[in-house]
Design an enzyme around this catalytic site. Structure first.
Site, mmCIF file in Angstrom:
data_model
loop_
_atom_site.group_PDB
_atom_site.id
_atom_site.type_symbol
_atom_site.label_atom_id
_atom_site.label_comp_id
_atom_site.label_asym_id
_atom_site.label_seq_id
_atom_site.Cartn_x
_atom_site.Cartn_y
_atom_site.Cartn_z
ATOM 1 N N LYS A 46 -10.517 -0.114 -1.364
ATOM 2 C CA LYS A 46 -9.899 -0.794 -0.218
ATOM 3 C C LYS A 46 -10.726 -0.593 1.043
ATOM 4 C CE LYS A 46 -5.556 -0.196 0.688
ATOM 5 N NZ LYS A 46 -4.922 -1.473 1.072
ATOM 6 N N SER A 62 0.817 -1.213 0.000
ATOM 7 C CA SER A 62 0.000 0.000 0.000
ATOM 8 C C SER A 62 0.854 1.268 0.000
ATOM 9 C CB SER A 62 -0.951 -0.003 1.207
ATOM 10 O OG SER A 62 -0.214 0.005 2.421
ATOM 11 N N ASP A 94 5.881 -2.210 3.628
ATOM 12 C CA ASP A 94 6.519 -3.419 3.100
ATOM 13 C C ASP A 94 7.808 -2.996 2.418
ATOM 14 O OD1 ASP A 94 4.451 -5.300 3.817
ATOM 15 O OD2 ASP A 94 3.230 -4.361 2.273
ATOM 16 N N ASP A 98 7.777 -4.299 7.498
ATOM 17 C CA ASP A 98 8.001 -5.715 7.214
ATOM 18 C C ASP A 98 9.142 -5.810 6.209
ATOM 19 O OD1 ASP A 98 5.894 -6.321 8.840
ATOM 20 O OD2 ASP A 98 4.514 -6.876 7.239
ATOM 21 N N TYR A 133 -11.845 -8.397 2.498
ATOM 22 C CA TYR A 133 -10.447 -8.063 2.181
ATOM 23 C C TYR A 133 -9.557 -9.078 2.892
ATOM 24 C CZ TYR A 133 -6.510 -4.845 1.221
ATOM 25 O OH TYR A 133 -5.345 -4.268 0.760
ATOM 26 N N ASP A 141 1.634 -0.462 7.822
ATOM 27 C CA ASP A 141 3.032 -0.861 7.789
ATOM 28 C C ASP A 141 3.638 -0.526 6.426
ATOM 29 O OD1 ASP A 141 1.918 -2.754 6.145
ATOM 30 O OD2 ASP A 141 2.372 -4.465 7.410
#
Length: 589
Positions: free
Chosen positions: A251, A125, A138, A190, A260, A136
């Site tokens: 979303k 995202s 990524d 992450d 989702y 978070d």
């Protein structure tokens, strides 16, 4: 918006009568976007439905959509955005330092170690520009060939722990995609790692070249895939800002409607991102409000299992499977295939079942109806984002309870159970008189402080008394039989066929086979230990759902929980056992 106008234009696109060049199996080795654009003047595998700009009403509803998205809190603050940029800058420097130190350890000269580089790429995202407060980041760490995965989970993880502002670090090297989870200055990240077959990683490295995938292990290819897919999506949409605004809306809608979730058989983030991108391709000059309005009717009318593609599927340099239902029976079985645009192309929705397909289709229809009313002014965008009614929708539910006496072990055990729930749903779909099995998209975690073995057994069965629920950890200190039980409950709603007219007496729904097979499946986990892990499947009526699944305004007064006289009676009441499933599990409807 008039559905008929859109549907007539969709006829050619939503059925197999596509032009020869748009076949999903016309492989393009070079992916020459410029040549494709000049020849056909559009993005995607078919011509746009309309290249017209949005009308005034569509521009108005776009403005109200953006206002509602801000009201719903989907945008982060300027301060948080700056913190993210600062954290990413520090992480980029840390990765270079990590590669430098490992290079020296492996015997490289000072000059070679300094030139070894190391680079981070974001995906998910954040990379797509649709992240919200608390999301978070990524982050992919790309390193040269002499840096090993062991180095990543030892040296880099240790460097993270000593970094200023870090409050959490947890490495999971054995995961399907090995990952380190951390939190820096309040921002969750992450980390994945990919080791390229290069002696150094230049600062201007791009991951677009398929040849970079040569001589990599599968874990590195999987780690690279997230970033490559996101970059390709952004490259294939006609207007990135319109795409981002539209995706942010979809979303939020999907999350509110509880659809989702890739692991539970719905669509995950990548699938939603591709769907919205495809609609943007079909209406390249539309505003976000117009894209969203068309999104619902197009998806409701889509001729599944026709795949959703953003570009032609291409060949590449690796001896790996590329999605192709003509060659692979497993690919042909995909019910709602949404195909990733980066090589090697994969199906992002292979987990969809018959039940989740019905639920998704129904939600698309509901969304289309609401947006129709928004366009004509009889509804608002807030109506589209109304919360799901999962826990009021069905009369009967299955409750799956995974439990242990260790908090760290519980995370892994609950994750293992959740990853197998889709298999239970698929088995339930074969039960006579059951129309569909609807899995909820998340589990509910409980920490229960027990003072006796009987209470431990009850909690493992999903029966948490008011006394246990109120008890704190301090209350069981010094008690010999005191124990904390960590449990996670998952739910599946059961839609049963209406009783045939004229029939009398109770009906029995036999779910013994699916539930027994499911318990065998989760107990086959290589780390399963029957002395420390519990798994229970039981059916419950909607009237006995625990309070924690409902908002305060939704809760109804309930009768106090009666304590079973003994553990044998407990097994009879719930038609289940914490250890061995009953031979027959039926309930009356």
């Amino acid at each position: 918006m008039e559905h008929g106008l859109i549907l007539s234009a969709l006829t050619v696109h939503l059925h197999w009568g596509l032009p020869p060049f748009s076949s999903p199996f016309h492989f393009n080795k070079n992916d020459d976007r410029e040549k494709h654009s000049i020849l056909y003047s559009y993005l995607g595998v078919t011509q746009p439905i309309s290249t017209a700009e949005s009308n005034e009403r569509e521009k108005e509803v776009t403005a109200t959509l953006m206002e509602e998205l801000r009201r719903q809190g989907t945008f982060e603050s300027v301060e948080e955005a700056r913190t993210r940029e600062m954290v990413l800058g520090r992480v980029a420097a840390l990765v270079k330092k990590f590669v430098y130190q490992v290079s020296l350890k492996h015997g490289l000269s000072e000059t070679a170690a300094s030139a070894a580089g190391g680079k981070i790429f974001t995906f998910g995202s954040y990379r797509l520009g649709v992240h919200g407060p608390g999301s978070d980041i990524d982050t992919l760490c790309v390193v040269p060939k002499h840096v090993s995965r062991e180095d990543f989970f030892e040296a880099f993880e240790d460097m993270l722990r000593s970094m200023e502002g870090v409050t959490e670090v947890s490495g999971v090297p054995e995961a399907f995609v090995p990952i380190i989870k951390t939190k820096i200055c309040g921002i969750p990240l992450d980390f994945l790692m990919a080791r390229l077959a290069l002696s150094s990683i230049p600062d201007d490295l791009s991951l677009k070249d398929n040849n970079l995938l040569r001589n990599l292990d599968e874990r590195c290819v999987r780690s690279l895939n997230g970033s490559r897919v996101n970059d390709e999506i952004l490259r294939l949409v006609p207007n990135v800002q319109v795409y981002r605004d539209s995706l942010r809306c979809i979303k939020l809608w999907a999350q509110r409607r509880a659809i989702y979730s890739n692991v539970n058989g719905f669509f995950g983030g990548v699938a939603w991102a591709i769907l919205v991108a495809r609609v943007c391709q079909l209406y390249p000059n539309a505003t976000a409000g117009a894209i969203v309005s068309r999104f619902f009717i197009i998806m409701y009318q889509w001729s599944w299992p026709q795949p959703v593609l953003l570009k032609q599927i291409e060949e590449g340099p690796l001896p790996v499977r590329v999605w192709n239902p003509k060659l692979y029976p497993a690919d042909k079985a995909h019910k709602m295939p949404i195909i990733t645009p980066a090589y090697p192309s994969m199906c992002a929705t292979h987990n969809v079942t018959s039940s989740t397909q019905m639920i998704l289709t129904d939600e698309f229809k509901k969304g289309a109806d609401i947006v129709d009313k928004i366009i004509v002014g009889t509804a608002t965008w807030a109506d589209l984002f109304a919360k799901h009614d999962f826990f009021r929708k069905y009369r009967y539910y299955l409750q799956i309870i995974a439990s242990t006496d260790d908090s760290d072990l519980q995370i892994k055990w609950a994750g293992t159970v959740e990853s197998r729930i889709r298999q239970l749903v698929m088995k339930l779909e074969f039960v006579e008189s059951l129309i569909l099995a609807h899995p909820f998209i998340k589990g509910f975690d409980q920490s229960s402080h027990c003072i006796s073995e009987e209470e431990v057994r009850q909690v493992a069965q999903g029966l948490i008394s008011e006394a246990v629920a109120k008890r704190t950890k301090a209350d069981i200190e010094g008690i010999e039989e005191g124990k904390t039980v960590y449990s996670t409950s998952f739910y599946i709603g059961l839609l049963i066929e209406p009783r045939p007219s004229g029939s009398t007496g109770p009906r029995k729904l036999d779910i013994s086979y699916p539930t027994t097979e499911f318990q065998k499946l989760v107990k086959a986990w290589e780390k399963y230990d029957e002395t420390t892990m519990g798994i229970v499947v039981r059916h419950i009526k909607s009237s006995t759902l625990p309070d924690y699944v409902l908002d305060e305004s939704e809760r109804q007064p309930k009768q106090s929980l009666k304590r079973p006289r003994n553990s044998r009676a407990l097994g009879k009441i719930n038609n289940t056992s914490p250890d061995v499933p009953n031979k027959k599990r039926r309930f009356v409807s």
